[in-house]
Scaffold this active site. Structure first.
Site, short mmCIF file in Angstrom:
data_model
loop_
_atom_site.label_atom_id
_atom_site.label_comp_id
_atom_site.label_asym_id
_atom_site.label_seq_id
_atom_site.Cartn_x
_atom_site.Cartn_y
_atom_site.Cartn_z
N LYS A 19 21.32 56.15 32.83
CA LYS A 19 20.52 57.26 32.30
C LYS A 19 20.17 58.20 33.45
O LYS A 19 20.19 57.83 34.62
CB LYS A 19 19.25 56.78 31.60
N ASP B 175 11.95 50.75 31.31
CA ASP B 175 13.17 51.46 30.93
C ASP B 175 14.04 50.68 29.95
O ASP B 175 14.86 51.28 29.24
CB ASP B 175 14.01 51.78 32.17
#
Length: 290
Positions: free
Chosen positions: A11, A136
């Site tokens: 990401k 995350d």
């Protein structure tokens, strides 16, 4: 089914700001997370008992320090499944880069085990499980484009970006996330990032017109010179903007067309150990059963 192969993505943080701190010391963020098509490949197989973890990168710990191991342990404990699990991680996402590789591996293991054991845990509950491992990890269960708040546990999916051409590069130095946050705390007058303006642009389908709003507060404290060198080289080679991801030290450049991005990536490969041409994607995890 006795084995499953999972591709789980990196990401980037299109925007990242630290907006406060809780009494327990955890930092509050506002960020826009975006999945990109750089993948670790994880093979998860049933074994008689225990958790066995291997990795192609020798510096990656293969014990209870690894987020993928923690994910497997949590899944087995929560579901009461008595079988063991074998996990092999083929790393392609660089470490200490701000690209979420470890958390992504954890999400991949949860996703894979949910499929492998046919436990049918829905995506919301699987993400909640992931949040117990790392902030995350929950995002990677959803993937795509999301506005992330709190300590990373408040995840609001937003309008998906169309495929955007990117170059992501990293020098030889990594950055410790705890140390980066400590340096943020020492800033007397930080320049905050206008995440809300970028949110509006994405909602209206005009990200590329406002990609200059992408920014990262951690650039104000990073001591890794490669970050700024990479930014300069990306901008000199056609990037619309270039921003560090997470607490660093990878940098992503945003490009209008694929050809310019590919040329920039080739130039950076000759200078830095990691440089790839990639794109934004609508999800983080894909599977291929064996």
């Amino acid at each position: 089914m006795d084995s499953i192969k999972v591709k789980t993505s990196a990401k980037i943080n299109l925007s990242l700001d630290v907006v406060g701190r809780k009494p327990d010391g955890y930092h509050l963020i506002e960020s826009i997370f975006q999945s990109v098509n750089i993948y670790d490949i994880i093979t998860v197989s049933k074994i008689e008992n225990g958790i066995h973890l291997t990795c192609n990168e020798p510096e990656i710990p293969c014990d209870s320090r690894n987020i993928a191991y923690k994910a497997a342990r949590l899944f087995l404990d929560k579901t009461g499944i008595k079988s063991g699990i074998n996990i092999h991680i083929e790393k392609h996402i660089p470490s200490q880069a701000g690209l979420g590789g470890g958390s992504s591996d954890g999400a991949g293991v949860l996703y894979a085990m949910n499929t492998l054991f046919d436990t049918n845990i829905d995506i919301c509950d699987l993400a909640k499980l992931g949040a117990n491992i790392s902030a995350d990890t929950a995002f990677f269960i959803y993937g795509g484009t999301a506005f992330v708040q709190g300590i990373g546990e408040i995840i609001n999916p937003i309008r998906l970006l169309p495929p955007i051409e990117l170059v992501i590069a990293k020098g030889r130095s990594g950055i410790s996330t705890p140390e980066a946050y400590k340096m943020i705390d020492e800033l007397s007058e930080p320049n905050h990032i206008d995440t809300r303006k970028l949110l509006k642009a994405i909602d209206k389908g005009k990200f590329m017109y406002h990609c200059d709003c992408c920014g990262n507060i951690f650039e104000q404290v990073t001591t890794v010179n490669d970050v700024f060198d990479i930014k300069k080289r990306m901008l000199a080679n056609g990037a619309e903007n270039a921003v560090m991801s997470g607490s660093g030290s990878a940098v992503f450049g945003i490009f209008k067309d694929s050809e310019a991005a590919a040329k920039c990536a080739e130039k950076l490969k000759n200078i830095y150990p990691f440089a790839v041409h990639c794109q934004t994607i609508p999800q983080s995890i894909t599977t291929e059963t064996n």
